[in-house]
Design a protein around this motif. Structure first.
Motif, PDB file in Angstrom:
ATOM      1  N   SER A 241       5.603  -1.873  -5.224  1.00 18.48           N
ATOM      2  CA  SER A 241       4.557  -1.289  -6.055  1.00 18.48           C
ATOM      3  C   SER A 241       3.214  -1.316  -5.332  1.00 18.48           C
ATOM      4  O   SER A 241       2.427  -0.378  -5.432  1.00 18.48           O
ATOM      5  N   ALA A 242       2.982  -2.393  -4.557  1.00 17.28           N
ATOM      6  CA  ALA A 242       1.728  -2.497  -3.804  1.00 17.28           C
ATOM      7  C   ALA A 242       1.668  -1.404  -2.743  1.00 17.28           C
ATOM      8  O   ALA A 242       0.628  -0.772  -2.537  1.00 17.28           O
ATOM      9  N   ALA A 243       2.797  -1.156  -2.101  1.00 16.05           N
ATOM     10  CA  ALA A 243       2.841  -0.116  -1.075  1.00 16.05           C
ATOM     11  C   ALA A 243       2.566   1.247  -1.721  1.00 16.05           C
ATOM     12  O   ALA A 243       1.820   2.070  -1.177  1.00 16.05           O
ATOM     13  N   ARG A 244       3.141   1.433  -2.921  1.00 15.13           N
ATOM     14  CA  ARG A 244       2.921   2.716  -3.607  1.00 15.13           C
ATOM     15  C   ARG A 244       1.447   2.871  -3.977  1.00 15.13           C
ATOM     16  O   ARG A 244       0.865   3.929  -3.783  1.00 15.13           O
ATOM     17  N   ASP A 245       0.843   1.771  -4.478  1.00 11.55           N
ATOM     18  CA  ASP A 245      -0.564   1.847  -4.864  1.00 11.55           C
ATOM     19  C   ASP A 245      -1.437   2.163  -3.658  1.00 11.55           C
ATOM     20  O   ASP A 245      -2.383   2.947  -3.758  1.00 11.55           O
ATOM     21  N   ALA A 246      -1.089   1.554  -2.521  1.00  9.62           N
ATOM     22  CA  ALA A 246      -1.877   1.821  -1.314  1.00  9.62           C
ATOM     23  C   ALA A 246      -1.763   3.292  -0.938  1.00  9.62           C
ATOM     24  O   ALA A 246      -2.759   3.951  -0.593  1.00  9.62           O
TER      25      ALA A 246
ATOM     26  N   ARG B 248       1.393   5.673 -10.627  1.00  8.21           N
ATOM     27  CA  ARG B 248       2.605   5.174  -9.971  1.00  8.21           C
ATOM     28  C   ARG B 248       3.811   5.986 -10.425  1.00  8.21           C
ATOM     29  O   ARG B 248       4.633   6.408  -9.627  1.00  8.21           O
TER      30      ARG B 248
END
Lengths: 306, 261
Positions: free
Chosen positions: A2-7, B138
């Motif tokens: 999820s962090a990678a997606r947010d970045a 997301r």
């Protein structure tokens, strides 16, 4: 994950396409609104001072029909008063108002057609609708461009001067007949109808005119047999919409001394007969309302038929 | 709560849709159609132009009223629902329209997020459009990734190619978290190679999410190779309703034969 997606979303957001122009116009608009409210002299307290309230009260008293002032309400008396007013000048003035609007819109349509057709770039070009097999001679291309610019300039000029000022001008030249109103409304609306018509012609589908041009039709033939039928519903919508406006404006123009409803409204005010004035204003509203309904019905019929 | 366990079940009973026909005699776009589509089923509607494919799809998502007959979605009759109930049923059915029907001057993210409008109040939807939450973004990004264009998240929709826009339309339908997916001629806005991809993608997506899938198709080969059930329409009536193996060339040809030929 999820962090990678947010970045990744953050990276896409920073590189998003954005419009400086849109931002600048929002800022400019907010600034203008603030200025109009604060710097434009629109001070709310001016609207409701004590003196004004007293004025308003007196006015409301005088609006009561004259035969009924200081008496109990009697419908018969009120109706007789209204009927007398109608026969005396209301109906004649209403008929004049209507006549002015009809004459004006017909004039506007004719002048608008003459000015609007050469203002459409699709019509007014050396080789309309299809690519030119030869390069047009420079003077020819220049002349066509001049025609477009010229007719547009004339229409802009017609629109730029408000009906009211046109009427003022014609009144000085022609004296107090109905003609100043007809010419004023006709010319101003010619500018509007011409522009709307030219835009309808430019925005119409090009395929059908191209096909007609491609089988050898002349410019006038393509306009008459292709473009006109295609755009007619739209042109009629504009025509009736502007007629509706003409009815309204013809009433107002009477205030300049042309014998439409507005004249008698002005006249009643000058004699301090506020009851008459309000009655005539309501009569004007009724005429405009009827104009609206007729126009709405006509436009509905056109839309359904097309 | 996020995913319905199974797809929608559609039942049509004696459905007639009559159009006024512009002053002439009324035309029956659908003329006595009865059929059932089970949860999770994948169905292709085939037939010539004007045979009633689009009308049938618009009945299934509650955007056309039948002149006669009943349409049941998961047991509730669409013709008898209150506006609020109808809105909920519509929210549960994702549709990819033939012309895609995306708002051209919104960003891709906004078009995708608009899929959830059926479940949001007005203010919440305005907030989602203007200031989407990280969660919304997301979700939109993940859907775009699934359909193959994650890098277009913040592009303006009208800058995209036809194939990319089609994927945005699919992502919007998926963001609804629908129980069924409908697609009207998903091959008409793209070239043949992409058409195959698009139909394959719809099939995959509905399989992995357990959605009922109903797709109208001109292209018989695509219909045959991707769908276990074909419904042939002709003149507003069901001409055949069978697995592809049981539909032979003659049946297809009869379907497309000119009425007065």
């Amino acid at each position: 994950m999820s962090a990678a997606r947010d970045a990744e979303i953050g990276r896409l957001w920073r590189s998003r396409p954005r419009s400086r122009f849109a931002r600048a116009s929002v800022v400019a608009m907010l600034g203008l609104v603030a200025w109009a409210w604060i710097g434009g002299g629109l001070v709310p307290s001016e609207l409701l001072s004590a003196r004004r309230l007293a004025n308003l009260e007196r006015f409301l008293g005088e609006v009561t029909p004259y035969p009924l002032q200081g008496r109990t309400f009697d419908l018969g008396v009120a109706l007789r008063w209204a009927g007398d007013l109608l026969v005396e000048r209301g109906l004649a003035a209403a008929a004049t108002t209507l006549a002015i609007s009809v004459a004006a819109i017909v004039l506007a349509a004719i002048v608008g057609a003459v000015l609007g057709a050469p203002a459409a770039r699709t019509i007014a070009s050396p080789e309309p609708w299809l690519p030119d097999p030869r390069r047009p001679a420079a003077p020819v291309a220049f002349a066509w461009r001049g025609l477009v610019t010229g007719s547009r300039a004339v229409m802009i000029f017609l629109r730029a001067i408000p009906e009211y000022l046109w009427a003022f001008l014609f009144l000085a030249m022609l004296g107090p007949t109905a003609w100043p109103a007809v010419l004023a409304l006709g010319l101003h609306n010619a500018g509007i109808l011409g522009k709307l018509g030219a835009e309808a012609a430019e925005n119409a589908s090009r395929r059908e005119p191209q096909a007609l041009r491609g089988l050898g039709a002349s410019r006038a033939q393509v306009v008459a047999i292709g473009l006109l039928p295609m755009t007619l519903p739209r042109l009629l919508l504009y025509f009736f919409y502007r007629w509706e406006t003409c009815v309204r404006e013809a009433t107002v123009l009477g205030m300049l001394g042309i014998v439409s409803l507005g004249y008698w409204i002005q006249d009643a005010r000058a004699r301090n007969h506020y009851d008459e004035m309000v009655f005539l204003i309501l009569l004007g509203a009724a005429i405009v309302l009827i104009g609206d309904v007729v126009s709405a019905v006509a436009r509905r019929v056109v839309r359904r038929a097309s | 709560m996020s995913q319905p366990p199974t797809g929608s079940r559609f039942v049509l009973e004696g459905v007639v849709v009559r159009h006024d026909g512009g002053g002439g005699a009324p035309i029956n776009a659908l003329d006595g159609v009865a059929l059932a589509i089970e949860p999770g089923e994948a169905v292709a509607l085939v037939g010539p132009s004007g045979s009633g494919k689009t009308t049938l799809l618009s009945l299934l998502n509650g955007s056309t009223r039948p002149s006669a007959g009943r349409i049941l979605v998961d047991g509730s009759d669409l013709t008898e629902l209150s506006p609020r109930q109808l809105r909920l049923v519509r929210a549960s059915i994702g549709t990819v329209h033939q012309d895609l029907a995306l708002v051209p001057n919104l960003r891709v993210s906004q078009n995708v997020l608009s899929g959830r409008l059926g479940r949001l109040g007005f203010l919440a939807s305005v907030r989602t459009m203007l200031w989407p939450s990280a969660e919304d973004l997301r979700s939109a990004h993940a859907l775009l990734e699934r359909v193959g264009i994650p890098e277009k998240l913040f592009e303006r929709t009208d800058r995209l190619s036809g194939g990319e826009r089609q994927r945005v339309a699919i992502a919007r339908a998926l963001h609804q978290q629908p129980a069924a997916l409908l697609a009207d001629e998903p091959v008409s806005s793209v070239d043949p190679a992409r058409a195959r991809d698009a139909v394959g993608l719809l099939r995959e997506l509905s399989r992995e999410r357990g959605l009922t899938l109903v797709v109208s198709l001109h292209n018989l080969d695509l219909a045959r190779s991707f769908f276990p059930r074909l419904i042939g329409l002709r003149g507003g009536r069901v001409a055949f309703d069978a697995p592809p193996a049981e539909v032979d060339e003659a049946a297809f040809e009869a379907l497309y034969e000119l009425a007065d030929g």
